[in-house]
Scaffold this motif. Structure first.
Motif, PDB file in Angstrom:
ATOM      1  N   GLN A   1       1.329  -1.599   0.199  1.00 35.36           N
ATOM      2  CA  GLN A   1       0.513   0.344  -0.172  1.00 35.36           C
ATOM      3  C   GLN A   1       0.911   1.208  -0.410  1.00 35.36           C
ATOM      4  OE1 GLN A   1      -2.691  -0.033   3.135  1.00 35.36           O
ATOM      5  NE2 GLN A   1      -3.617  -1.923   2.715  1.00 35.36           N
TER       6      GLN A   1
ATOM      7  N   TYR B   1       2.127   2.848   3.140  1.00 34.02           N
ATOM      8  CA  TYR B   1       3.141   2.272   4.139  1.00 34.02           C
ATOM      9  C   TYR B   1       4.112   1.485   3.778  1.00 34.02           C
ATOM     10  CZ  TYR B   1      -0.754   1.557   7.013  1.00 34.02           C
ATOM     11  OH  TYR B   1      -2.018   2.440   7.853  1.00 34.02           O
ATOM     12  N   SER B   2       4.592   2.542   1.816  1.00 32.51           N
ATOM     13  CA  SER B   2       5.695   1.887   1.009  1.00 32.51           C
ATOM     14  C   SER B   2       6.248   3.142   0.495  1.00 32.51           C
ATOM     15  CB  SER B   2       5.231   0.783   0.517  1.00 32.51           C
ATOM     16  OG  SER B   2       4.120   1.324  -0.731  1.00 32.51           O
TER      17      SER B   2
END
Length: 66
Positions: free
Chosen positions: A5, A8-9
């Motif tokens: 996602q 989150y990256s």
């Protein structure tokens, strides 16, 4: 393999996901087409907005493979 996602990256993780997910498996693939996207674009071009953190992978993929 699940697409990371955006929240989150980082860009490098998303880039690596696209490269790994759509790498050509020739000659063992038997013509899977994984390395060829619609309209003749590369996977990196097709998913550029995902890689850049603008649009989730699933949103782009859902438009390609309805």
């Amino acid at each position: 393999m699940i697409a990371p996602q955006i929240a989150y990256s980082d860009r490098d993780e998303r880039f690596e996901f696209v490269v790994e997910r759509f790498k050509c498996k020739a000659p063992a693939c038997g013509g899977c087409g994984s390395c060829r996207m619609p309209n003749g674009k590369s996977a990196i071009d097709t998913f550029a907005d995902y890689i850049d953190g603008k649009v989730e992978f699933s949103a782009i993929a859902s438009k390609l493979w309805r």
